[in-house]
Design a protein around this motif. Sequence first.
Motif, PDB file in Angstrom:
ATOM      1  N   CYS A  71       0.823  -1.212   0.000  1.00  0.00           N
ATOM      2  CA  CYS A  71       0.000   0.000   0.000  1.00  0.00           C
ATOM      3  C   CYS A  71       0.856   1.262   0.000  1.00  0.00           C
ATOM      4  CB  CYS A  71      -0.903   0.022   1.229  1.00  0.00           C
ATOM      5  SG  CYS A  71      -2.026  -1.392   1.345  1.00  0.00           S
ATOM      6  N   TRP A  72       0.381   2.248  -0.766  1.00  0.00           N
ATOM      7  CA  TRP A  72       1.056   3.546  -0.780  1.00  0.00           C
ATOM      8  C   TRP A  72       0.144   4.574  -1.435  1.00  0.00           C
ATOM      9  CZ3 TRP A  72       3.146   6.913  -4.589  1.00  0.00           C
ATOM     10  CH2 TRP A  72       3.978   7.913  -4.084  1.00  0.00           C
ATOM     11  N   SER A  73       0.014   5.716  -0.801  1.00  0.00           N
ATOM     12  CA  SER A  73      -0.659   6.878  -1.371  1.00  0.00           C
ATOM     13  C   SER A  73      -2.058   6.552  -1.908  1.00  0.00           C
ATOM     14  CB  SER A  73       0.206   7.487  -2.494  1.00  0.00           C
ATOM     15  OG  SER A  73      -0.297   8.756  -2.886  1.00  0.00           O
ATOM     16  N   GLY A  74      -2.830   5.813  -1.115  1.00  0.00           N
ATOM     17  CA  GLY A  74      -4.207   5.540  -1.495  1.00  0.00           C
ATOM     18  C   GLY A  74      -4.399   4.460  -2.544  1.00  0.00           C
ATOM     19  N   ARG A  75      -3.346   3.720  -2.852  1.00  0.00           N
ATOM     20  CA  ARG A  75      -3.445   2.607  -3.795  1.00  0.00           C
ATOM     21  C   ARG A  75      -2.913   1.343  -3.147  1.00  0.00           C
ATOM     22  NH1 ARG A  75      -0.472   4.993  -8.968  1.00  0.00           N
ATOM     23  NH2 ARG A  75      -0.304   2.768  -9.451  1.00  0.00           N
ATOM     24  N   ILE A  92     -11.659  -4.825   0.524  1.00  0.00           N
ATOM     25  CA  ILE A  92     -12.169  -3.721  -0.289  1.00  0.00           C
ATOM     26  C   ILE A  92     -13.004  -2.773   0.568  1.00  0.00           C
ATOM     27  CG2 ILE A  92     -13.853  -3.156  -2.100  1.00  0.00           C
ATOM     28  CD1 ILE A  92     -12.764  -5.526  -3.692  1.00  0.00           C
ATOM     29  N   GLU A  93     -13.863  -3.309   1.414  1.00  0.00           N
ATOM     30  CA  GLU A  93     -14.687  -2.461   2.281  1.00  0.00           C
ATOM     31  C   GLU A  93     -13.802  -1.606   3.192  1.00  0.00           C
ATOM     32  OE1 GLU A  93     -18.931  -4.593   2.972  1.00  0.00           O
ATOM     33  OE2 GLU A  93     -17.226  -5.515   4.024  1.00  0.00           O
ATOM     34  N   SER A  94     -12.746  -2.186   3.744  1.00  0.00           N
ATOM     35  CA  SER A  94     -11.837  -1.430   4.610  1.00  0.00           C
ATOM     36  C   SER A  94     -11.095  -0.354   3.832  1.00  0.00           C
ATOM     37  CB  SER A  94     -10.838  -2.373   5.286  1.00  0.00           C
ATOM     38  OG  SER A  94     -11.471  -3.221   6.210  1.00  0.00           O
ATOM     39  N   LEU A  95     -10.612  -0.698   2.635  1.00  0.00           N
ATOM     40  CA  LEU A  95      -9.899   0.279   1.811  1.00  0.00           C
ATOM     41  C   LEU A  95     -10.814   1.437   1.433  1.00  0.00           C
ATOM     42  CD1 LEU A  95      -7.915  -2.118  -0.567  1.00  0.00           C
ATOM     43  CD2 LEU A  95      -7.018  -0.895   1.422  1.00  0.00           C
ATOM     44  N   CYS A  96     -12.049   1.129   1.071  1.00  0.00           N
ATOM     45  CA  CYS A  96     -13.010   2.187   0.741  1.00  0.00           C
ATOM     46  C   CYS A  96     -13.217   3.106   1.937  1.00  0.00           C
ATOM     47  CB  CYS A  96     -14.344   1.582   0.311  1.00  0.00           C
ATOM     48  SG  CYS A  96     -14.333   0.808  -1.321  1.00  0.00           S
ATOM     49  N   GLY A  97     -13.380   2.524   3.121  1.00  0.00           N
ATOM     50  CA  GLY A  97     -13.590   3.318   4.320  1.00  0.00           C
ATOM     51  C   GLY A  97     -12.407   4.200   4.665  1.00  0.00           C
ATOM     52  N   ASP A  98     -11.210   3.793   4.231  1.00  0.00           N
ATOM     53  CA  ASP A  98     -10.000   4.566   4.523  1.00  0.00           C
ATOM     54  C   ASP A  98      -9.622   5.519   3.388  1.00  0.00           C
ATOM     55  OD1 ASP A  98      -9.782   3.310   6.965  1.00  0.00           O
ATOM     56  OD2 ASP A  98      -8.437   1.736   6.210  1.00  0.00           O
ATOM     57  N   GLY A  99     -10.495   5.636   2.395  1.00  0.00           N
ATOM     58  CA  GLY A  99     -10.274   6.614   1.327  1.00  0.00           C
ATOM     59  C   GLY A  99      -9.355   6.181   0.215  1.00  0.00           C
ATOM     60  N   TYR A 100      -9.121   4.878   0.065  1.00  0.00           N
ATOM     61  CA  TYR A 100      -8.276   4.407  -1.029  1.00  0.00           C
ATOM     62  C   TYR A 100      -8.990   4.605  -2.369  1.00  0.00           C
ATOM     63  CZ  TYR A 100      -4.570   2.230   1.744  1.00  0.00           C
ATOM     64  OH  TYR A 100      -3.495   2.003   2.563  1.00  0.00           O
ATOM     65  N   SER A 101      -8.201   4.809  -3.405  1.00  0.00           N
ATOM     66  CA  SER A 101      -8.779   5.046  -4.734  1.00  0.00           C
ATOM     67  C   SER A 101      -8.699   3.827  -5.641  1.00  0.00           C
ATOM     68  CB  SER A 101      -8.060   6.206  -5.421  1.00  0.00           C
ATOM     69  OG  SER A 101      -6.674   5.918  -5.596  1.00  0.00           O
ATOM     70  N   GLU A 102      -7.816   2.862  -5.308  1.00  0.00           N
ATOM     71  CA  GLU A 102      -7.633   1.728  -6.215  1.00  0.00           C
ATOM     72  C   GLU A 102      -7.092   0.512  -5.496  1.00  0.00           C
ATOM     73  OE1 GLU A 102      -5.848   2.117 -10.374  1.00  0.00           O
ATOM     74  OE2 GLU A 102      -4.220   1.089  -9.314  1.00  0.00           O
ATOM     75  N   LEU A 103      -7.580  -0.655  -5.907  1.00  0.00           N
ATOM     76  CA  LEU A 103      -6.987  -1.945  -5.553  1.00  0.00           C
ATOM     77  C   LEU A 103      -6.627  -2.655  -6.847  1.00  0.00           C
ATOM     78  CD1 LEU A 103      -6.230  -4.405  -3.808  1.00  0.00           C
ATOM     79  CD2 LEU A 103      -8.641  -5.091  -3.892  1.00  0.00           C
ATOM     80  N   ASN A 104      -5.335  -2.914  -7.038  1.00  0.00           N
ATOM     81  CA  ASN A 104      -4.889  -3.720  -8.168  1.00  0.00           C
ATOM     82  C   ASN A 104      -4.884  -5.171  -7.715  1.00  0.00           C
ATOM     83  OD1 ASN A 104      -3.345  -5.093 -10.152  1.00  0.00           O
ATOM     84  ND2 ASN A 104      -2.293  -3.212 -10.697  1.00  0.00           N
ATOM     85  N   MET A 105      -5.662  -6.003  -8.396  1.00  0.00           N
ATOM     86  CA  MET A 105      -5.787  -7.408  -8.003  1.00  0.00           C
ATOM     87  C   MET A 105      -4.557  -8.237  -8.354  1.00  0.00           C
ATOM     88  SD  MET A 105      -8.562  -8.038  -6.357  1.00  0.00           S
ATOM     89  CE  MET A 105      -8.628  -9.828  -6.516  1.00  0.00           C
ATOM     90  N   GLY A 106      -3.538  -7.612  -8.953  1.00  0.00           N
ATOM     91  CA  GLY A 106      -2.324  -8.340  -9.274  1.00  0.00           C
ATOM     92  C   GLY A 106      -2.439  -9.112 -10.577  1.00  0.00           C
ATOM     93  N   GLY A 107      -1.377  -9.789 -10.935  1.00  0.00           N
ATOM     94  CA  GLY A 107      -1.280 -10.356 -12.276  1.00  0.00           C
ATOM     95  C   GLY A 107      -1.552 -11.845 -12.356  1.00  0.00           C
ATOM     96  N   VAL A 108      -1.925 -12.244 -13.556  1.00  0.00           N
ATOM     97  CA  VAL A 108      -2.054 -13.644 -13.927  1.00  0.00           C
ATOM     98  C   VAL A 108      -1.579 -13.748 -15.368  1.00  0.00           C
ATOM     99  CG1 VAL A 108      -4.460 -13.337 -14.652  1.00  0.00           C
ATOM    100  CG2 VAL A 108      -3.638 -15.625 -14.056  1.00  0.00           C
ATOM    101  N   GLY A 109      -0.934 -14.857 -15.726  1.00  0.00           N
ATOM    102  CA  GLY A 109      -0.431 -15.012 -17.084  1.00  0.00           C
ATOM    103  C   GLY A 109      -1.519 -14.801 -18.119  1.00  0.00           C
TER     104      GLY A 109
END
Length: 345
Positions: A251-255, A281-298
């Motif tokens: 986590c960094w700067s709302g992402r 996601i609910e916790s991140l939304c409550g803390d003002g995050y703007s994005e969650l990247n679900m990470g990569g898959v081939g």
Amino acid sequence: MIQEQSTCLDISVVRGKAPERWDDDVSRIGGGFYLTTGYAEIVARQGAEPLYFRMFRNGEVIGLALGFLTNQWMRWPGRHLFRGFQWQTHPVVVGNDPNLLDGFVRSILREVENIGVASIRLHSEDARMSPAASLEGGFTSSARLEYRVTLSHNPDEVLTRISSRKRTYLRSAIKASTLAVREIRTLDAIEKLIDFQGVSRERRRKRGEDYAVANQSAAQTIYEDYIKSGLGRMFLSYQDGTPLSGVLLHCWSGRAYYTMSGCSEQGFALNAPMITVWGAIESLCGDGYSELNMGGVGASAANPDDLAHGLYRFKRSFGGAETLCLTFEKKVPGMRSFVRDLVQR
């Protein structure tokens, strides 16, 4: 120096210590965690030397890259023979201009060649876009898909961006679930997550798929580098006080970036991976995050016959915007590589 029409673009490289206001520029241009001084310090503790690249136009910083010289712990001549260069994410440039990015990458590679390395790896985690120029000069490439979930203060708005069928399924699963999701900031939680990773890996091995996971000896380092420092957040799901599934986010700067997860056998039966991510996601939304990247898959996992297709469906099920991420690698030809290959035989 590179040319952009009639404008001169200057490139600078600083080894070891970050230039002043580096993180401010990362935030201003739109970069993520893997370009920050916090991440550089983590990798430096592992023995690599950070290289901070900046691109200027008329004195203004318009591009940033963070790379590392690896195998710096070796004594001469091993360092000279085996030293590599890598970065975790591609550079960021103002306006996400692909031509600007390509020119920047070319300049960086020239700087790296002057330093002298035996191998180059340009990874693409959380990269807004991938350069095309790196395909030149003997690089091989691999493709991944990442899914960027846009967050808001109201989690219900996140739900509306999910396809209707998936949204109905998720709502039903949340309503029926008896699990509680909590953020945990302890070493024990990291150790539990590593255990869960092992369970998840064994399930996928039975399908013919395999991948590397952390071992328990890494738990203390992960805790110190990410949880204790505030650069990571850890969520576990529980039933009647028993942990079932977990996820670690950088986590960094709302992402936030989904970087590590696992689940117990009991948790799989209770749909714990999905419930855990939604709780995060609910916790991140409550803390003002703007994005969650679900990470990569081939990228091949988009094929229903691919062994990783289930992971692909899981990551895309949360309605994130699909991003194609290209990673480039090559062994640098020359006398250094020739001698290195002789030593390794």
